[in-house]
Design a protein around this motif. Structure first.
Motif, PDB file in Angstrom:
ATOM      1  N   SER A   1       0.836  -1.196   0.000  1.00  0.00           N
ATOM      2  CA  SER A   1       0.000   0.000   0.000  1.00  0.00           C
ATOM      3  C   SER A   1       0.872   1.248   0.000  1.00  0.00           C
ATOM      4  CB  SER A   1      -0.903   0.004   1.234  1.00  0.00           C
ATOM      5  OG  SER A   1      -1.528   1.259   1.391  1.00  0.00           O
ATOM      6  N   ALA A   2       0.410   2.278  -0.684  1.00  0.00           N
ATOM      7  CA  ALA A   2       1.161   3.537  -0.783  1.00  0.00           C
ATOM      8  C   ALA A   2       1.279   4.241   0.562  1.00  0.00           C
ATOM      9  CB  ALA A   2       0.481   4.455  -1.795  1.00  0.00           C
ATOM     10  N   GLU A   3       0.499   3.842   1.552  1.00  0.00           N
ATOM     11  CA  GLU A   3       0.514   4.485   2.861  1.00  0.00           C
ATOM     12  C   GLU A   3       1.659   4.003   3.743  1.00  0.00           C
ATOM     13  OE1 GLU A   3      -3.252   4.053   4.742  1.00  0.00           O
ATOM     14  OE2 GLU A   3      -4.381   4.678   2.972  1.00  0.00           O
ATOM     15  N   PHE A   4       2.363   2.962   3.309  1.00  0.00           N
ATOM     16  CA  PHE A   4       3.388   2.368   4.163  1.00  0.00           C
ATOM     17  C   PHE A   4       4.744   2.349   3.468  1.00  0.00           C
ATOM     18  CE2 PHE A   4      -0.626   0.724   5.637  1.00  0.00           C
ATOM     19  CZ  PHE A   4      -0.513   0.776   7.016  1.00  0.00           C
TER      20      PHE A   4
ATOM     21  N   GLU B   1      -2.753 -10.931   7.700  1.00  0.00           N
ATOM     22  CA  GLU B   1      -3.163  -9.824   8.566  1.00  0.00           C
ATOM     23  C   GLU B   1      -2.835  -8.491   7.912  1.00  0.00           C
ATOM     24  OE1 GLU B   1      -5.119  -8.623  12.027  1.00  0.00           O
ATOM     25  OE2 GLU B   1      -4.770 -10.656  11.274  1.00  0.00           O
ATOM     26  N   TYR B   2      -1.681  -8.436   7.241  1.00  0.00           N
ATOM     27  CA  TYR B   2      -1.304  -7.226   6.505  1.00  0.00           C
ATOM     28  C   TYR B   2      -2.343  -6.886   5.431  1.00  0.00           C
ATOM     29  CZ  TYR B   2       3.464  -6.454   8.310  1.00  0.00           C
ATOM     30  OH  TYR B   2       4.541  -6.129   9.082  1.00  0.00           O
ATOM     31  N   VAL B   3      -2.880  -7.919   4.783  1.00  0.00           N
ATOM     32  CA  VAL B   3      -3.901  -7.692   3.754  1.00  0.00           C
ATOM     33  C   VAL B   3      -5.162  -7.127   4.403  1.00  0.00           C
ATOM     34  CG1 VAL B   3      -5.403  -8.788   2.056  1.00  0.00           C
ATOM     35  CG2 VAL B   3      -3.004  -9.462   2.204  1.00  0.00           C
ATOM     36  N   LYS B   4      -5.575  -7.707   5.528  1.00  0.00           N
ATOM     37  CA  LYS B   4      -6.784  -7.245   6.222  1.00  0.00           C
ATOM     38  C   LYS B   4      -6.633  -5.802   6.705  1.00  0.00           C
ATOM     39  CE  LYS B   4      -8.146 -11.819   7.883  1.00  0.00           C
ATOM     40  NZ  LYS B   4      -8.332 -12.668   9.108  1.00  0.00           N
ATOM     41  N   ASP B   5      -5.409  -5.447   7.138  1.00  0.00           N
ATOM     42  CA  ASP B   5      -5.176  -4.113   7.703  1.00  0.00           C
ATOM     43  C   ASP B   5      -4.824  -3.078   6.640  1.00  0.00           C
ATOM     44  OD1 ASP B   5      -5.676  -5.122  10.175  1.00  0.00           O
ATOM     45  OD2 ASP B   5      -3.576  -5.291  10.786  1.00  0.00           O
ATOM     46  N   GLY B   6      -4.739  -3.503   5.376  1.00  0.00           N
ATOM     47  CA  GLY B   6      -4.449  -2.564   4.302  1.00  0.00           C
ATOM     48  C   GLY B   6      -2.980  -2.251   4.118  1.00  0.00           C
ATOM     49  N   VAL B   7      -2.104  -2.992   4.804  1.00  0.00           N
ATOM     50  CA  VAL B   7      -0.661  -2.803   4.603  1.00  0.00           C
ATOM     51  C   VAL B   7      -0.283  -3.335   3.224  1.00  0.00           C
ATOM     52  CG1 VAL B   7       1.655  -3.357   5.439  1.00  0.00           C
ATOM     53  CG2 VAL B   7      -0.210  -2.973   7.077  1.00  0.00           C
ATOM     54  N   LEU B   8      -0.789  -4.511   2.890  1.00  0.00           N
ATOM     55  CA  LEU B   8      -0.632  -5.083   1.550  1.00  0.00           C
ATOM     56  C   LEU B   8      -1.952  -4.924   0.800  1.00  0.00           C
ATOM     57  CD1 LEU B   8       1.286  -8.398   2.389  1.00  0.00           C
ATOM     58  CD2 LEU B   8       2.247  -6.333   1.338  1.00  0.00           C
ATOM     59  N   ASN B   9      -1.851  -4.680  -0.488  1.00  0.00           N
ATOM     60  CA  ASN B   9      -3.048  -4.502  -1.314  1.00  0.00           C
ATOM     61  C   ASN B   9      -3.861  -5.789  -1.362  1.00  0.00           C
ATOM     62  OD1 ASN B   9      -2.234  -1.878  -2.014  1.00  0.00           O
ATOM     63  ND2 ASN B   9      -0.955  -2.657  -3.679  1.00  0.00           N
ATOM     64  N   ASN B  10      -5.155  -5.655  -1.189  1.00  0.00           N
ATOM     65  CA  ASN B  10      -6.051  -6.810  -1.269  1.00  0.00           C
ATOM     66  C   ASN B  10      -6.383  -7.058  -2.735  1.00  0.00           C
ATOM     67  OD1 ASN B  10      -7.802  -8.874  -0.836  1.00  0.00           O
ATOM     68  ND2 ASN B  10      -9.310  -7.677   0.312  1.00  0.00           N
TER      69      ASN B  10
ATOM     70  N   LYS C   1      10.501  -0.252   4.854  1.00  0.00           N
ATOM     71  CA  LYS C   1      11.348  -0.458   6.036  1.00  0.00           C
ATOM     72  C   LYS C   1      10.529  -0.607   7.320  1.00  0.00           C
ATOM     73  CE  LYS C   1      12.169   4.479   7.019  1.00  0.00           C
ATOM     74  NZ  LYS C   1      11.637   4.473   8.388  1.00  0.00           N
ATOM     75  N   ASP C   2       9.285  -0.116   7.306  1.00  0.00           N
ATOM     76  CA  ASP C   2       8.466  -0.168   8.511  1.00  0.00           C
ATOM     77  C   ASP C   2       7.672  -1.457   8.653  1.00  0.00           C
ATOM     78  OD1 ASP C   2       9.298   2.370   9.295  1.00  0.00           O
ATOM     79  OD2 ASP C   2       7.671   3.384   8.232  1.00  0.00           O
ATOM     80  N   VAL C   3       7.471  -2.183   7.563  1.00  0.00           N
ATOM     81  CA  VAL C   3       6.568  -3.345   7.625  1.00  0.00           C
ATOM     82  C   VAL C   3       7.153  -4.630   7.033  1.00  0.00           C
ATOM     83  CG1 VAL C   3       4.434  -1.996   7.708  1.00  0.00           C
ATOM     84  CG2 VAL C   3       5.452  -2.530   5.486  1.00  0.00           C
TER      85      VAL C   3
END
Length: 232
Positions: free
Chosen positions: A158-161, A206-215, A164-166
């Protein structure tokens, strides 16, 4: 005395050495460096953990007022040979709980995931690379030179992350070489697929559910490939 025993013991040995004449009571000794490590400092109640150190950190080697009296003095001095290291996981949401007053008293150093080479472990580099591709596109360049800036994998991340942070750390991809009761070398965990199934894949989902990775279909397919990955 509980956890204070090591400190009292070393003080006792110093006093005995002075008594026996091994050390003169006015003899100057070279300062040794001491390190205090606060693991997952971002999860702590820092006001309770640091107390007056919050002020002493900013005025190292100078007296600051303390609410506690020791040997008739309410002054506290943080010596120059004491180093305080606080660790945190940037993927943890509680990182945001560290306020600016604490942040300005510490220097921040990023410890990024890296390909490990160590005789005491087995590192699954192929799986590490496959997972890394969810977060960055220049893995091969980064492995050759870890000062290379990370390039975002926009297809998955996701463009929001920031990567290096995730990006999942290297500890997920390690099997330690250990000895059994017969002194035979075995690996821990013995079945690495358990770590893939119950640690790596769940956090990616979990990353997908939280929007860290694109669904997206591409992301889900990549995670499925990781779930079915066979280590050698």
């Amino acid at each position: 005395m509980k956890g204070k025993y090591p400190y009292y013991y070393m003080l006792l040995k110093q006093l005995e050495a002075i008594k026996d004449g091994e050390i003169k009571d006015n003899q100057k000794t070279e300062l040794k460096n001491y390190v205090l490590i606060i693991d997952e400092i971002n999860r702590a109640n820092l006001s309770s953990v640091l107390g007056e150190l919050i002020y002493a950190l900013e005025y190292r080697n100078e007296e600051v007022d303390s609410m506690y009296e020791v040997a008739g003095s309410n002054k506290l001095v943080l010596p120059p040979n004491l180093y305080i290291i606080g660790t945190m996981n940037t993927a943890d949401r509680s990182v945001g709980h560290i306020d600016y007053a604490i942040r300005r008293r510490f220097a921040f150093v990023d410890v990024l995931p890296k390909k490990l080479e160590d005789n005491e472990i087995v590192f699954h580099a192929d799986l590490f690379k496959k997972v890394a591709e969810l977060f960055i596109t220049n893995y091969d360049e980064y492995v050759l030179n870890d000062s290379t800036p990370l390039k975002r994998s926009s297809d998955y991340l996701s463009a929001e992350f920031e990567p290096k942070d995730v990006w999942l750390g290297h500890s997920y991809f390690i099997q330690k070489k250990i000895k059994d009761d017969a002194e035979n070398e075995i690996l821990g965990p013995s079945d690495f697929s358990v770590r893939i199934k119950y640690e790596i894949v769940p956090i990616l989902n979990e990353y997908v559910k939280d929007g860290v990775l694109n669904n997206s279909e591409a992301t889900l397919k990549k995670i499925e490939e990781i779930a079915n990955f066979k280590t050698s």
